[in-house]
Design a protein around this motif. Structure first.
Motif, PDB file in Angstrom:
ATOM      1  N   PRO A 131       0.864  -1.047   0.153  1.00 36.85           N
ATOM      2  CA  PRO A 131      -0.148  -0.048  -0.093  1.00 36.85           C
ATOM      3  C   PRO A 131       0.744   1.359  -0.048  1.00 36.85           C
ATOM      4  O   PRO A 131       0.513   2.118  -0.760  1.00 36.85           O
ATOM      5  CB  PRO A 131      -0.721  -0.059   1.115  1.00 36.85           C
ATOM      6  CG  PRO A 131      -0.889  -1.640   1.476  1.00 36.85           C
ATOM      7  CD  PRO A 131       0.303  -2.340   1.124  1.00 36.85           C
ATOM      8  N   GLU A 132       2.050   1.214   0.790  1.00 34.54           N
ATOM      9  CA  GLU A 132       2.697   2.482   0.648  1.00 34.54           C
ATOM     10  C   GLU A 132       3.447   2.943  -0.538  1.00 34.54           C
ATOM     11  O   GLU A 132       4.004   3.836  -0.556  1.00 34.54           O
ATOM     12  CB  GLU A 132       3.602   2.497   2.125  1.00 34.54           C
ATOM     13  CG  GLU A 132       4.649   1.276   2.010  1.00 34.54           C
ATOM     14  CD  GLU A 132       4.222   0.159   2.703  1.00 34.54           C
ATOM     15  OE1 GLU A 132       3.166  -0.008   2.852  1.00 34.54           O
ATOM     16  OE2 GLU A 132       5.043  -0.498   3.228  1.00 34.54           O
ATOM     17  N   ASP A 133       3.473   2.042  -1.474  1.00 35.42           N
ATOM     18  CA  ASP A 133       4.104   2.076  -2.784  1.00 35.42           C
ATOM     19  C   ASP A 133       3.222   2.922  -3.841  1.00 35.42           C
ATOM     20  O   ASP A 133       3.446   3.286  -4.717  1.00 35.42           O
ATOM     21  CB  ASP A 133       4.454   0.890  -3.386  1.00 35.42           C
ATOM     22  CG  ASP A 133       5.479  -0.156  -2.585  1.00 35.42           C
ATOM     23  OD1 ASP A 133       6.196   0.596  -1.794  1.00 35.42           O
ATOM     24  OD2 ASP A 133       5.517  -1.399  -2.841  1.00 35.42           O
ATOM     25  N   VAL A 134       1.863   2.684  -3.436  1.00 31.97           N
ATOM     26  CA  VAL A 134       0.820   3.197  -4.473  1.00 31.97           C
ATOM     27  C   VAL A 134       1.161   4.641  -4.680  1.00 31.97           C
ATOM     28  O   VAL A 134       1.187   5.118  -5.988  1.00 31.97           O
ATOM     29  CB  VAL A 134      -0.689   3.115  -3.899  1.00 31.97           C
ATOM     30  CG1 VAL A 134      -1.677   3.603  -4.699  1.00 31.97           C
ATOM     31  CG2 VAL A 134      -0.886   1.550  -3.722  1.00 31.97           C
ATOM     32  N   GLN A 135       1.328   5.704  -3.711  1.00 30.47           N
ATOM     33  CA  GLN A 135       1.391   6.964  -4.124  1.00 30.47           C
ATOM     34  C   GLN A 135       2.732   7.301  -4.935  1.00 30.47           C
ATOM     35  O   GLN A 135       2.486   7.998  -6.076  1.00 30.47           O
ATOM     36  CB  GLN A 135       1.302   7.999  -2.855  1.00 30.47           C
ATOM     37  CG  GLN A 135       1.250   9.611  -3.235  1.00 30.47           C
ATOM     38  CD  GLN A 135       0.753  10.393  -2.261  1.00 30.47           C
ATOM     39  OE1 GLN A 135      -0.177  10.034  -1.357  1.00 30.47           O
ATOM     40  NE2 GLN A 135       1.256  11.636  -2.228  1.00 30.47           N
ATOM     41  N   PRO A 136       3.839   6.679  -4.583  1.00 28.62           N
ATOM     42  CA  PRO A 136       5.095   7.315  -5.393  1.00 28.62           C
ATOM     43  C   PRO A 136       5.024   6.508  -6.673  1.00 28.62           C
ATOM     44  O   PRO A 136       5.530   7.008  -7.804  1.00 28.62           O
ATOM     45  CB  PRO A 136       6.135   6.421  -4.515  1.00 28.62           C
ATOM     46  CG  PRO A 136       5.580   5.755  -3.342  1.00 28.62           C
ATOM     47  CD  PRO A 136       3.982   6.357  -3.123  1.00 28.62           C
ATOM     48  N   PHE A 137       4.248   5.442  -6.743  1.00 29.15           N
ATOM     49  CA  PHE A 137       4.201   4.655  -7.927  1.00 29.15           C
ATOM     50  C   PHE A 137       3.405   5.436  -8.967  1.00 29.15           C
ATOM     51  O   PHE A 137       3.518   5.721 -10.151  1.00 29.15           O
ATOM     52  CB  PHE A 137       3.176   3.209  -7.757  1.00 29.15           C
ATOM     53  CG  PHE A 137       2.760   2.626  -9.200  1.00 29.15           C
ATOM     54  CD1 PHE A 137       3.259   2.104 -10.176  1.00 29.15           C
ATOM     55  CD2 PHE A 137       1.270   2.904  -9.076  1.00 29.15           C
ATOM     56  CE1 PHE A 137       2.664   1.639 -11.338  1.00 29.15           C
ATOM     57  CE2 PHE A 137       0.513   2.500 -10.369  1.00 29.15           C
ATOM     58  CZ  PHE A 137       1.460   1.721 -11.507  1.00 29.15           C
ATOM     59  N   LEU A 138       1.917   6.146  -8.216  1.00 25.08           N
ATOM     60  CA  LEU A 138       1.255   7.096  -9.276  1.00 25.08           C
ATOM     61  C   LEU A 138       2.207   8.265  -9.596  1.00 25.08           C
ATOM     62  O   LEU A 138       1.774   8.832 -10.841  1.00 25.08           O
ATOM     63  CB  LEU A 138       0.073   7.566  -8.184  1.00 25.08           C
ATOM     64  CG  LEU A 138      -1.052   6.429  -8.238  1.00 25.08           C
ATOM     65  CD1 LEU A 138      -2.153   6.890  -7.096  1.00 25.08           C
ATOM     66  CD2 LEU A 138      -1.447   6.032  -9.522  1.00 25.08           C
ATOM     67  N   PHE A 139       2.965   8.774  -8.520  1.00 27.33           N
ATOM     68  CA  PHE A 139       3.892   9.947  -8.958  1.00 27.33           C
ATOM     69  C   PHE A 139       4.899   9.647 -10.214  1.00 27.33           C
ATOM     70  O   PHE A 139       4.604  10.502 -11.117  1.00 27.33           O
ATOM     71  CB  PHE A 139       4.646  10.396  -7.821  1.00 27.33           C
ATOM     72  CG  PHE A 139       5.694  11.476  -8.323  1.00 27.33           C
ATOM     73  CD1 PHE A 139       5.222  12.941  -8.390  1.00 27.33           C
ATOM     74  CD2 PHE A 139       6.967  11.047  -8.750  1.00 27.33           C
ATOM     75  CE1 PHE A 139       6.200  13.732  -8.719  1.00 27.33           C
ATOM     76  CE2 PHE A 139       7.741  12.055  -8.952  1.00 27.33           C
ATOM     77  CZ  PHE A 139       7.343  13.332  -9.106  1.00 27.33           C
ATOM     78  N   ASN A 140       5.395   8.581 -10.260  1.00 25.85           N
ATOM     79  CA  ASN A 140       6.295   8.154 -11.210  1.00 25.85           C
ATOM     80  C   ASN A 140       5.298   8.186 -12.693  1.00 25.85           C
ATOM     81  O   ASN A 140       5.796   8.457 -13.620  1.00 25.85           O
ATOM     82  CB  ASN A 140       6.759   6.708 -11.266  1.00 25.85           C
ATOM     83  CG  ASN A 140       7.717   6.939  -9.964  1.00 25.85           C
ATOM     84  OD1 ASN A 140       8.398   7.981  -9.650  1.00 25.85           O
ATOM     85  ND2 ASN A 140       8.175   5.695  -9.302  1.00 25.85           N
ATOM     86  N   LEU A 141       4.455   7.522 -12.485  1.00 26.84           N
ATOM     87  CA  LEU A 141       3.338   7.523 -13.732  1.00 26.84           C
ATOM     88  C   LEU A 141       2.898   8.921 -14.347  1.00 26.84           C
ATOM     89  O   LEU A 141       3.055   8.967 -15.428  1.00 26.84           O
ATOM     90  CB  LEU A 141       2.143   6.529 -13.342  1.00 26.84           C
ATOM     91  CG  LEU A 141       1.298   6.172 -14.393  1.00 26.84           C
ATOM     92  CD1 LEU A 141       0.737   4.806 -14.127  1.00 26.84           C
ATOM     93  CD2 LEU A 141      -0.063   6.924 -14.552  1.00 26.84           C
ATOM     94  N   PHE A 142       2.301   9.868 -13.303  1.00 28.33           N
ATOM     95  CA  PHE A 142       1.948  11.094 -13.801  1.00 28.33           C
ATOM     96  C   PHE A 142       3.267  12.035 -14.237  1.00 28.33           C
ATOM     97  O   PHE A 142       2.995  13.085 -14.863  1.00 28.33           O
ATOM     98  CB  PHE A 142       1.012  11.485 -12.694  1.00 28.33           C
ATOM     99  CG  PHE A 142      -0.244  10.955 -12.571  1.00 28.33           C
ATOM    100  CD1 PHE A 142      -0.990  10.749 -13.763  1.00 28.33           C
ATOM    101  CD2 PHE A 142      -0.730  10.645 -11.352  1.00 28.33           C
ATOM    102  CE1 PHE A 142      -2.462  10.370 -13.275  1.00 28.33           C
ATOM    103  CE2 PHE A 142      -1.893   9.905 -11.127  1.00 28.33           C
ATOM    104  CZ  PHE A 142      -2.718   9.817 -12.129  1.00 28.33           C
ATOM    105  N   ALA A 143       4.252  11.707 -13.738  1.00 26.35           N
ATOM    106  CA  ALA A 143       5.505  12.548 -13.972  1.00 26.35           C
ATOM    107  C   ALA A 143       6.066  11.927 -15.442  1.00 26.35           C
ATOM    108  O   ALA A 143       7.011  12.723 -15.808  1.00 26.35           O
ATOM    109  CB  ALA A 143       6.616  12.200 -13.027  1.00 26.35           C
TER     110      ALA A 143
END
Ligand SMILES: C=CC1=C(C)c2cc3[nH]c(cc4nc(cc5[nH]c(cc1n2)c(C)c5CCC(=O)O)C(CCC(=O)O)=C4C)c(C)c3C=C
Ligand code: FE2
Length: 560
Positions: free
Chosen positions: A116-128
């Motif tokens: 679960p704690e990977d979700v936000q940084p994963f999304l950041f990488n995707l949107f970046a």
């Protein structure tokens, strides 16, 4: 053999990482370079060339013998291109030199959060990723702040979706299993010693880490295989962009004198892939009772969508989806016409098979128009037309992940059942289907004997270097301005535009480390600062007002 993915502490390039809670190490750690420099007492280029030649002289004879054996057993002409005159082939270039052929296969995929704690940084990488959020040049410097805001807004909703499938995505384990299967198929085809690497775009094991492993292993022929059957600028194109940047930055390592590479950009029309998909569908249709098949079965291919503007900008994705859906449908009809398991009882011939095919697009994110029809709308339409027996086929994914396990199996199934579709079925993703894995291995073998298609050629050929579609940003911003404020219940069909309940609480609580994380107040403050900065910088030409508006809108509770 298959190269195990690096642990999540592995170095990565420009990504955020919940393990380190900060931007990770600079591109391509120089471990391999250092090692070579030490070994040869010179610079990296000299070291690798020298070691390659020594290795080549020592083992060339043995290697030639073993590969000649492979060549004859497959009746393969290693040194000659099959299709275009004298154009070089990877096998000819690597094997034809005095070097031993050290073959690597690089499988590219999107990746997914493991915890679960990977979700936000994963999304950041995707949107970046500029191939996911395409901004005009003038405002590209805002890519990361925009990504941070979007990731923070979406994280709660995504996290609960991942929690419903056990907390993380199975995409990495499936991709690793596919890599292992392809390596052993290549072994069986005589290409023993071939190494398969997995490179993910937005999470571990990152593409950059895979390239480091390729370099460490001194691979001199590399077949690059995006695992997306259909090419999209947003998926395969994005992964190729990373490779292109690195190959251009370090020609002494990645130039064809040191590593011959070739890309298989898509495989949507390969008979092996088409047949494997058709068999899975026919098997699923056959699960219906004879009475149900007499009523008719609707097969709905659900592909991941992309914004319509991508297609307008030359993305081949839609055409490739349509082409493979046609081929697969014809194949299923063919299987049924031969009296296959899904044939309509008491009948013969494809037309009497009782199966009708449809195509729709899922996983829409944000307010702009994506490819249509949307899957939830299509399900409603089918139900309105009396459909009772529905088979959903995930057509743009080759392994199970959140979009199949949560979006299709939970959200769309609920939509269907509420609309009166009583007999729901879903075709499994190909995963490690033996026919599919064998075809992937064949693809590698064939790629070796075809003229090379370099990363930059594949990139250009698929329009990845074209500018963003006309007016894309304006349309996106218009859409965002027009979106309702938070507080509403998320639509039943999930990720279809609009504000979700989860979006009301922008604070994800998840580890992350991407900017924009933190309390709602902090983020609102950050959004205000960004809004002021961007407003100041672009007030003169009006673009600033648009960007400032975006941040104000997002901080007010509009999620992407
Ligand atoms: C053919 C496959 C895919 C296309 C095309 C694609 C385009 C695309 N995706 C987003 C936004 C998101 N994608 C997310 C996850 C995700 N997407 C794909 C595949 C395609 N995406 C995969 C395999 C995954 C990983 C799934 C997993 O199990 O982890 C997500 C995160 C999940 C979520 O919050 O919904 C987002 C966001 C855009 C904007 C886009 C085209 C521009
Ligand atoms: Fe996606």
């Amino acid at each position: 053999w298959f190269v195990a993915p690096p642990t999540s502490a592995a170095s990565s390039h420009r990504h955020f990482d919940s393990t380190t809670s900060r931007a990770s190490s600079p591109p391509f750690s120089s471990t391999a370079q250092r090692r070579r420099r030490n070994a040869a007492g010179g610079d990296a280029a000299d070291a690798s060339t020298t070691s390659g030649n020594i290795r080549g002289r020592r083992r060339a004879a043995a290697a030639r013998t073993s590969h000649r054996m492979v060549a004859s057993s497959r009746n393969w002409e290693w040194g000659r291109a099959k299709s275009s005159g004298d154009a070089p082939t990877p096998a000819a270039q690597a094997f034809g030199s005095d070097q031993e052929l050290k073959l690597g296969v690089l499988l590219l995929n999107l990746g997914g959060p493991e915890r679960p704690e990977d979700v936000q940084p994963f999304l950041f990488n995707l949107f970046a990723d500029p191939d996911i959020i395409r901004l005009p040049k003038l405002v590209q410097w805002l890519q990361n702040p925009i990504a941070a805001v979007l990731a923070a807004r979406r994280a709660p909703q995504s996290k609960s979706a991942y929690e419903s499938i056990g907390g993380g995505s199975p995409i990495v384990s499936w991709t690793n299993a596919q890599a292992k299967g392809i390596a052993s198929q290549l072994e069986a085809k005589g290409l023993s010693g071939t190494k398969c690497y997995v490179g993910m775009r937005y999470w571990h094991p990152f593409t950059e880490a895979a390239l480091e492993a390729v370099e460490d292993d001194e691979i001199n022929a590399l077949v690059i295989l995006p695992l997306y059957p259909q090419f999209s600028i947003s998926t395969s194109g994005s992964s190729l962009r990373i490779l292109n940047e690195e190959f251009t930055r370090r020609p002494e390592q990645w130039g064809h004198k040191n590593v011959v590479h070739t890309v298989v950009p898509s495989y949507h029309d390969r008979p092996g892939y088409v047949n494997a998909m058709a068999s899975l569908i026919a098997r699923e249709v056959a699960e219906y009772t004879p009475e149900q098949r007499m009523q008719g079965v609707q097969v709905l291919f659900s592909a991941h969508g992309v914004p319509k503007s991508y297609i307008d900008a030359g993305d081949p994705y839609k055409a490739q989806i349509e082409s493979c859906v046609k081929l697969i449908s014809e194949k299923v009809d063919g299987i049924n016409a031969e009296g296959g398991p899904g044939a309509k009882p008491g009948s013969s011939g494809a037309a009497a098979g009782g199966v009708t095919y449809h195509l729709s697009y899922q996983s829409r994110v944000g307010p702009v128009e994506w490819l249509q029809p949307y899957t939830d709308a299509k399900i409603h339409e089918l139900a309105d037309n009396g459909c009772k027996n529905l088979v959903v086929v995930p057509v743009s994914f080759v392994s199970e992940h959140i979009e199949t396990l949560e979006e299709i199996d939970m959200e769309y199934r609920e939509v269907a059942e509420e609309a009166g579709i009583t007999n729901w079925r879903r075709v499994p993703a190909l995963n490690t289907d033996p026919a599919f894995i064998e075809d992937m291995a064949d693809m590698v073998v064939e790629a070796l004997a075809l003229p090379t298609l370099t990363v930059s050629e594949a990139f250009t050929r698929n329009n990845c270097d074209r500018k963003e579609a006309e007016g894309f940003l304006e349309k996106a911003l218009d859409g965002m301005y027009g979106m309702p404020k938070t507080g509403g219940k998320p639509p039943k069909s999930g990720k279809v535009g609009g504000a979700g309940a989860a979006g009301a609480n922008a604070s994800s609580g998840g580890g992350g480390g991407a900017d924009g994380e933190g309390s709602g107040d902090k983020r609102k403050e950050a959004a205000r600062v960004l809004s002021t900065l961007s407003g100041a910088a672009f007030a003169a030409d009006g673009v600033g007002r648009e960007i400032a508006g975006l941040f104000t809108a997002t901080s007010d509770g509009i999620f992407f």
